[in-house]
Design an enzyme around this catalytic site. Structure first.
Site, mmCIF file in Angstrom:
data_model
loop_
_atom_site.group_PDB
_atom_site.id
_atom_site.type_symbol
_atom_site.label_atom_id
_atom_site.label_comp_id
_atom_site.label_asym_id
_atom_site.label_seq_id
_atom_site.Cartn_x
_atom_site.Cartn_y
_atom_site.Cartn_z
ATOM 1 N N ALA A 27 -46.969 10.748 3.203
ATOM 2 C CA ALA A 27 -47.075 10.005 4.450
ATOM 3 C C ALA A 27 -48.534 9.645 4.711
ATOM 4 O O ALA A 27 -49.437 10.251 4.175
ATOM 5 C CB ALA A 27 -46.540 10.851 5.600
ATOM 6 N N CYS A 28 -48.720 8.656 5.551
ATOM 7 C CA CYS A 28 -50.070 8.269 5.945
ATOM 8 C C CYS A 28 -50.609 9.293 6.933
ATOM 9 O O CYS A 28 -49.873 9.870 7.711
ATOM 10 C CB CYS A 28 -50.063 6.890 6.591
ATOM 11 S SG CYS A 28 -49.547 5.590 5.462
ATOM 12 N N THR A 29 -51.905 9.516 6.874
ATOM 13 C CA THR A 29 -52.569 10.435 7.780
ATOM 14 C C THR A 29 -53.208 9.625 8.898
ATOM 15 O O THR A 29 -53.859 8.622 8.634
ATOM 16 C CB THR A 29 -53.653 11.226 7.029
ATOM 17 O OG1 THR A 29 -53.052 11.890 5.932
ATOM 18 C CG2 THR A 29 -54.321 12.232 7.929
ATOM 19 N N SER A 45 -55.133 6.720 6.908
ATOM 20 C CA SER A 45 -55.243 6.507 5.467
ATOM 21 C C SER A 45 -53.962 5.848 4.982
ATOM 22 O O SER A 45 -52.944 5.878 5.652
ATOM 23 C CB SER A 45 -55.449 7.831 4.740
ATOM 24 O OG SER A 45 -54.284 8.622 4.871
#
Length: 97
Positions: A27-29, A45
């Site tokens: 997953a995106c942070t 990110s």
């Protein structure tokens, strides 16, 4: 003793099912900073497995826009200019105005 065995068996079953259902996720942070004077800064990110081809597009203010979803799409005139990043030249993934 029989109740203890049954309890341990149930607990082991729940743990086993939990570990079987847990999957790795990519997953995106995202980070959000809330500072003084109502300052909000957001960053994230793009945690992706491979390289994403990116194109940058610059749009002027005053541009006529629409939602492109059919005859009932909303329309507007942009108040600000913007710069966006597209992925695979088909979707906006980030931008600033």
């Amino acid at each position: 003793m029989k109740i203890k065995k049954s309890l341990y068996l149930k607990l082991a079953s729940v743990l086993l099912l939990t570990f079987m259902l847990v999957q790795e996720s990519n997953a995106c942070t995202r980070v959000v900073y809330k500072g003084p004077n109502d300052t909000i800064i957001t960053a994230r990110s793009m945690d992706w497995l491979g390289e994403i081809p990116v194109s940058l597009w610059a749009f002027p203010r005053g541009m006529q826009r629409n939602g492109s979803t059919g005859s009932n799409s909303i329309t507007w005139t942009s108040k600000y200019g913007s710069v966006i990043a597209t992925a695979f030249d088909i979707a906006t993934v980030d931008g600033i105005n």
